[in-house]
Design a protein around this motif. Structure first.
Motif, PDB file in Angstrom:
ATOM      1  N   THR A  20       0.831  -1.204   0.000  1.00 64.20           N
ATOM      2  CA  THR A  20       0.000   0.000   0.000  1.00 64.20           C
ATOM      3  C   THR A  20       0.866   1.255   0.000  1.00 64.20           C
ATOM      4  O   THR A  20       0.549   2.249  -0.669  1.00 64.20           O
ATOM      5  CB  THR A  20      -0.939   0.004   1.221  1.00 64.20           C
ATOM      6  N   LEU A  27       0.383   3.943  -2.936  1.00 69.68           N
ATOM      7  CA  LEU A  27       0.072   5.352  -2.696  1.00 69.68           C
ATOM      8  C   LEU A  27       1.153   6.261  -3.258  1.00 69.68           C
ATOM      9  O   LEU A  27       0.865   7.332  -3.801  1.00 69.68           O
ATOM     10  CB  LEU A  27      -0.094   5.594  -1.185  1.00 69.68           C
ATOM     11  N   VAL A  75       0.475  10.017  -3.523  1.00 67.63           N
ATOM     12  CA  VAL A  75       0.081  10.249  -2.130  1.00 67.63           C
ATOM     13  C   VAL A  75       1.221   9.752  -1.241  1.00 67.63           C
ATOM     14  O   VAL A  75       1.385   8.546  -1.045  1.00 67.63           O
ATOM     15  CB  VAL A  75      -1.229   9.518  -1.771  1.00 67.63           C
ATOM     16  N   SER A  91     -15.506   9.230  -3.250  1.00 66.39           N
ATOM     17  CA  SER A  91     -14.223   9.722  -3.754  1.00 66.39           C
ATOM     18  C   SER A  91     -13.679   8.723  -4.767  1.00 66.39           C
ATOM     19  O   SER A  91     -13.079   7.710  -4.373  1.00 66.39           O
ATOM     20  CB  SER A  91     -13.229   9.901  -2.600  1.00 66.39           C
ATOM     21  N   TYR A 111      -9.822   7.650  -4.254  1.00 69.75           N
ATOM     22  CA  TYR A 111      -9.465   6.740  -3.158  1.00 69.75           C
ATOM     23  C   TYR A 111     -10.237   5.418  -3.224  1.00 69.75           C
ATOM     24  O   TYR A 111      -9.720   4.379  -2.806  1.00 69.75           O
ATOM     25  CB  TYR A 111      -9.688   7.427  -1.806  1.00 69.75           C
ATOM     26  N   LEU A 135      -8.215   3.419  -5.572  1.00 76.99           N
ATOM     27  CA  LEU A 135      -7.036   2.891  -4.883  1.00 76.99           C
ATOM     28  C   LEU A 135      -7.430   1.722  -3.969  1.00 76.99           C
ATOM     29  O   LEU A 135      -6.662   0.768  -3.810  1.00 76.99           O
ATOM     30  CB  LEU A 135      -6.370   3.993  -4.053  1.00 76.99           C
ATOM     31  N   GLY A 136      -8.627   1.817  -3.401  1.00 75.17           N
ATOM     32  CA  GLY A 136      -9.098   0.734  -2.538  1.00 75.17           C
ATOM     33  C   GLY A 136      -9.311  -0.557  -3.306  1.00 75.17           C
ATOM     34  O   GLY A 136      -9.015  -1.646  -2.810  1.00 75.17           O
ATOM     35  N   HIS A 188      -4.532   9.828   8.934  1.00 80.92           N
ATOM     36  CA  HIS A 188      -5.084   9.983   7.583  1.00 80.92           C
ATOM     37  C   HIS A 188      -6.310   9.110   7.298  1.00 80.92           C
ATOM     38  O   HIS A 188      -6.337   8.350   6.323  1.00 80.92           O
ATOM     39  CB  HIS A 188      -3.994   9.693   6.542  1.00 80.92           C
ATOM     40  N   GLU A 214      -8.961  10.147   6.036  1.00 83.86           N
ATOM     41  CA  GLU A 214      -9.530  10.597   4.766  1.00 83.86           C
ATOM     42  C   GLU A 214      -9.008   9.764   3.598  1.00 83.86           C
ATOM     43  O   GLU A 214      -9.643   9.711   2.534  1.00 83.86           O
ATOM     44  CB  GLU A 214      -9.226  12.081   4.537  1.00 83.86           C
ATOM     45  N   VAL A 215      -7.864   9.111   3.787  1.00 80.24           N
ATOM     46  CA  VAL A 215      -7.298   8.235   2.769  1.00 80.24           C
ATOM     47  C   VAL A 215      -7.766   6.798   2.974  1.00 80.24           C
ATOM     48  O   VAL A 215      -8.246   6.138   2.042  1.00 80.24           O
ATOM     49  CB  VAL A 215      -5.752   8.288   2.788  1.00 80.24           C
ATOM     50  N   MET A 271     -10.714   3.814   1.156  1.00 84.09           N
ATOM     51  CA  MET A 271     -10.017   2.649   0.628  1.00 84.09           C
ATOM     52  C   MET A 271     -10.531   1.367   1.289  1.00 84.09           C
ATOM     53  O   MET A 271     -10.754   0.351   0.627  1.00 84.09           O
ATOM     54  CB  MET A 271      -8.510   2.787   0.841  1.00 84.09           C
TER      55      MET A 271
END
Length: 413
Positions: free
Chosen positions: A118, A122, A127, A313, A316, A319-320, A378, A380-381, A385
């Protein structure tokens, strides 16, 4: 919106979704509750565009309900106890080596690999975060969720050896995964100095203390239940065992999830076979089965509705999905390495690792832990995800498991 009004609305939604699934869809209940909850969340978000303030009201109610506290603080104890009640210790003994390895070493290895993967993912996406929060994310999604796994097992016809491995591993690796997460979280707290020794001691206290507490609770429950033959009293005793025992574990700072698994195994095996009459056994089983179904329905609907809080989002969430694929591959690697290291290949039916990897679903516990992350780590990330990982697990893995089994069965016969 008052807490009672929100709870009533949530239960009504769960009842409606249960009816729709039983009447029309006939899919694994937890998965359909989650998907219908997501549809309801999308409706809430869309409704906010038509009726100003509507989305804010629902979001405020969801925040007031506090999903993390709801699951980790109370509901998890009931679900783990109910799930372990039906697991036979004799079956666990036959595969204890693989369960022990997968639920401890496997979780540690998967946490490390997912965390590092991960971190790289990121970084490639632009990120830049430290490694420790990424390892926390690894601890969130490395273990499988017993609530989701046991729910899907009710709808499949697995080889008993594989079923016991999957159920047993999910019960224990979940508790161990929470311990790993708590350990990493303490090390990530400002003012704490990370060290291997402190992490090992914390891990030992949480896991070892939880197992010991569960054994004591199970023994006390057994002795009390054995002295009466009154099913109402015995139901109340098991409720007190779960609620009081979980609260005690929290006060002692030991693993409540592991304690509930051990206590449930004790009550479900020793007490049920030696301490209760057939009538009491039937009522006890039906009570916990009904409670398990109701709490699961509410939990998975609430998980879907959390999209209102998390927000949509695409970046993200995408990304998840990538992290979900990574976690799936890592799970297979971790299982294979432990199987080879312990020489377990000949004891497992063919294609076991494929089924264990694909059937290892993620669920509410991962989301609850993510929602409980402090701002410094974090959320929010990692919250969107994690939601994407849970949704991928339910839709892609959960809804195709039967098809995978039908494809593998002729080759594994």
């Amino acid at each position: 919106m008052s807490l009672f009004t929100f709870s009533a609305s949530l239960l009504t939604l769960a009842a409606l979704f249960s009816y729709l699934n039983a009447r029309f869809f006939r899919q694994p209940a937890g998965i359909m509750f989650l998907l219908l909850g997501v549809v309801a969340a999308a409706g809430v978000l869309a409704g906010g565009r038509i009726v100003p303030g509507f989305t804010a009201i629902v979001r405020g109610a969801l925040l007031q309900f506090d999903f993390t506290r709801f699951l980790m603080g109370s509901v998890l104890s009931f679900l783990l106890f109910a799930g372990s009640l039906h697991v036979r210790v004799d079956a666990l003994k036959a595969v204890w080596q693989s369960i022990a390895a997968y639920s401890t070493l496997g979780v540690l290895l998967a946490t490390a690999l997912v965390g590092v993967g991960t971190f790289g993912l990121l970084h490639l996406a632009g990120v830049d975060l430290p490694l420790l929060p990424c390892l926390l994310f690894g601890a969130l999604i490395a273990p499988t969720d017993p609530i989701a796994v046991l729910g899907i097992l009710k709808t499949t016809d697995l080889d008993k050896n594989i079923e016991t491995n999957l159920a047993g591993e999910s019960l224990f690796n979940d508790g161990f995964g929470v311990v790993v997460f708590v350990t990493l979280l303490e090390l990530a707290t400002p003012g704490q100095t990370p060290s291997a020794g402190s992490a090992a001691l914390l891990l030992l206290r949480e896991a070892g203390g939880g197992l010991l507490a569960g054994a004591v609770l199970g023994y006390v429950g057994y002795r009390l239940i054995k002295t009466v033959d009154h099913f109402q009293t015995e139901v109340i005793l098991t409720l007190a065992l779960v609620m009081g025992g979980y609260a005690l574990c929290s006060a002692l700072h030991v693993s409540g999830p592991l304690a509930m698994v051990v206590a449930g195994l004790a009550i479900g095996n020793v007490s049920r076979s030696e301490a209760v009459s057939d009538t009491t056994r039937e009522y006890l089983e039906k009570f916990w089965e009904a409670l398990d179904e109701v709490l699961n329905a509410v939990l998975f609907v609430l998980m879907g509705l959390e999209l209102v809080v998390i927000g949509f989002s695409p970046f993200y969430l995408g990304l998840g999905v990538a992290a979900a694929v990574l976690a799936l591959l890592v799970r297979y690697v971790a299982l294979a390495m432990n199987t080879r290291m312990l020489g377990l290949s000949k004891r497992l039916p063919p294609r076991t690792l494929v089924i264990l990897s694909w059937g290892g679903l993620r669920g509410g516990i991962s989301l609850a832990l993510a929602l409980g992350l402090p701002d410094s780590l974090h959320p929010e990330v990692f919250v969107p995800m994690t939601f994407a990982v849970v949704l991928f697990s339910a839709v892609v893995q959960g809804l195709t498991l039967k098809r995978l089994l039908s494809w593998l069965t002729p080759r594994s016969a």
